[in-house]
Motif scaffolding. Structure first.
Motif, PDB file in Angstrom:
ATOM      1  N   SER A  12     -91.584 -34.052 -40.508  1.00  0.00           N
ATOM      2  CA  SER A  12     -90.808 -33.269 -41.481  1.00  0.00           C
ATOM      3  C   SER A  12     -89.566 -34.037 -41.920  1.00  0.00           C
ATOM      4  N   SER A  62     -90.569 -36.935 -44.255  1.00  0.00           N
ATOM      5  CA  SER A  62     -90.898 -36.534 -45.622  1.00  0.00           C
ATOM      6  C   SER A  62     -89.651 -36.208 -46.436  1.00  0.00           C
ATOM      7  N   PRO A 109     -89.260 -39.598 -49.756  1.00  0.00           N
ATOM      8  CA  PRO A 109     -90.138 -38.773 -50.598  1.00  0.00           C
ATOM      9  C   PRO A 109     -91.491 -39.420 -50.881  1.00  0.00           C
ATOM     10  N   ILE A 138     -93.289 -40.903 -48.762  1.00  0.00           N
ATOM     11  CA  ILE A 138     -94.165 -40.524 -47.648  1.00  0.00           C
ATOM     12  C   ILE A 138     -94.147 -38.999 -47.585  1.00  0.00           C
ATOM     13  N   ASN A 139     -94.960 -38.380 -48.397  1.00  0.00           N
ATOM     14  CA  ASN A 139     -94.933 -36.924 -48.491  1.00  0.00           C
ATOM     15  C   ASN A 139     -95.628 -36.279 -47.296  1.00  0.00           C
ATOM     16  N   ARG A 140     -95.664 -34.965 -47.313  1.00  0.00           N
ATOM     17  CA  ARG A 140     -96.232 -34.223 -46.189  1.00  0.00           C
ATOM     18  C   ARG A 140     -97.691 -34.564 -45.953  1.00  0.00           C
ATOM     19  N   VAL A 175     -97.900 -37.609 -43.879  1.00  0.00           N
ATOM     20  CA  VAL A 175     -97.566 -37.284 -42.485  1.00  0.00           C
ATOM     21  C   VAL A 175     -98.785 -36.697 -41.784  1.00  0.00           C
TER      22      VAL A 175
END
Length: 366
Positions: free
Chosen positions: A320, A323, A327, A329-331, A334
């Motif tokens: 979290s 992320s 930005p 490496i977004n959710r 992950v």
């Protein structure tokens, strides 16, 4: 006791090999980060710092880990009896209804009475929701994998109906019940502020973390220090030999599933009583399925499950923070990293075992 020529010591099988798998998973995850144009070492540092670099980070890590300990123990207990309970998601959902029903229906009583009753209700409803598939397998031959999957969908739909038509106050748009007023006592932050006048870092961590530790110890004691635990492990290791020894498989299957469901139901204590203080839609959030990976990574042993749950707590909290900080490496990315860890620590857990065994025995021969 001497180890046989083809048998690795426990510290290698339980400690070294999982560490190698984790290291490989992190390397592959680093390559994914490189492909999207980011620095993998910086990303790893952000994850670690976000999870263990502050009291707040630790609070979230332990909060996530508490959920995964409950669901991981639920899966592990069933594993030991040769059963695959993948219905932890539905069992936790229904347990939330039990906790909310007691918490809201008995809110006129003092919290020292209401909270323990709500915890027991969570366990009882979770146990019932797993007991039914256990009975169906033991008495009717219905495979527990199929029935628990079906019960997950039934639970999700049923909880949605109950919240909308029974628990949601009139005139309220949010799909949730009214507040369980006595549940504030479960929160570390609320207790520190109310009784000690202290301000602590904001996090969802609550007293359920101690319940998770107690549950892990109780499962260890059950499996390795009681007759029932021996019968469960015997049935899982060799059903034919267990029957020959006088163990009744139907009884063990039903009891095991009920115990497994009760453990999964404790997740509702963490969420409904400890964090949300109300019944909300979707509060399980996939933790029931993560429990399968946690049980596999922990080798179905309570100590291993606690450590694996903390690893996933780190991935969730650190992911979290990552992320937010990156930005790019977004959710979704992950989730890919978490999936790689599951892949190497779970599905591919024995890939490196032959190589480690060859090196170990070559060194031992010298």
């Amino acid at each position: 006791m001497m180890k046989s020529r083809g048998e690795l010591p426990n510290w290698v099988d339980v400690g070294l090999i999982p560490l190698i798998n984790l290291a490989v998973a992190l390397v592959v995850s680093g390559l994914v980060v490189v492909i999207i144009g980011e620095n993998p070492f910086e990303a790893l540092w952000i994850m670690l710092d976000g999870a263990v670099g502050s009291i707040k980070g630790w609070g979230y890590l332990l909060y996530y880990a508490t959920n995964f300990v409950f669901t991981g123990l639920a899966v592990a207990v069933a594993f030991h009896a040769g059963l695959f309970n993948i219905g932890g998601e539905g069992q936790a959902y229904m347990a939330g209804v039990g906790a909310a029903a007691v918490g809201l229906g008995l809110d006129f009583l003092p919290w020292p009475i209401v909270i323990p009753l709500a915890v027991l209700a969570s366990m009882a409803v979770g146990a019932f929701w797993a007991w039914v598939p256990g009975v169906l397998q033991a008495k009717r031959g219905s495979h527990v994998v199929i029935t628990t999957i079906m019960f997950n969908f039934i639970a999700a739909s049923l909880v949605g109906y109950l919240i909308n038509y029974w628990f949601r106050p009139v005139g309220k748009m949010a799909v949730e019940s009214r507040e369980i007023t006595g549940a504030y006592i479960m929160s570390f932050r609320e207790v520190a502020r109310e009784f000690f006048g202290m301000r602590v870092a904001s996090s969802p961590l609550n007293f359920s973390v101690f319940l998770a530790i107690a549950a892990a110890f109780a499962v260890w004691y059950l499996l390795w220090r009681t007759k029932l635990g021996y019968e469960m492990r015997a049935l899982g290791a060799n059903p034919s030999a267990a029957v020959y020894a006088g163990i009744k498989p139907d009884r063990i299957i039903i009891l095991t599933m009920a115990i497994s469901g009760a453990l999964a139901g404790l997740m509702a204590v963490n969420e409904i009583l400890g964090v949300q203080h109300r019944l909300v839609l979707g509060f399980v959030g996939g933790a029931g399925f993560v429990g399968i990976a946690v049980a596999l990574m922990g080798r179905s042993h309570p100590v291993g499950i606690v450590l694996a749950a903390m690893l996933f707590g780190l991935l969730y909290q650190g992911g979290s923070e990552l992320s937010f900080a990156k930005p790019e490496i977004n959710r979704d990315m992950v989730v890919v990293i978490q999936g790689l860890v599951i892949l190497f620590m779970g599905a591919l857990e024995h890939v490196f075992r032959p190589w480690v065994a060859a090196i170990f025995f070559r060194t031992e021969d010298k």
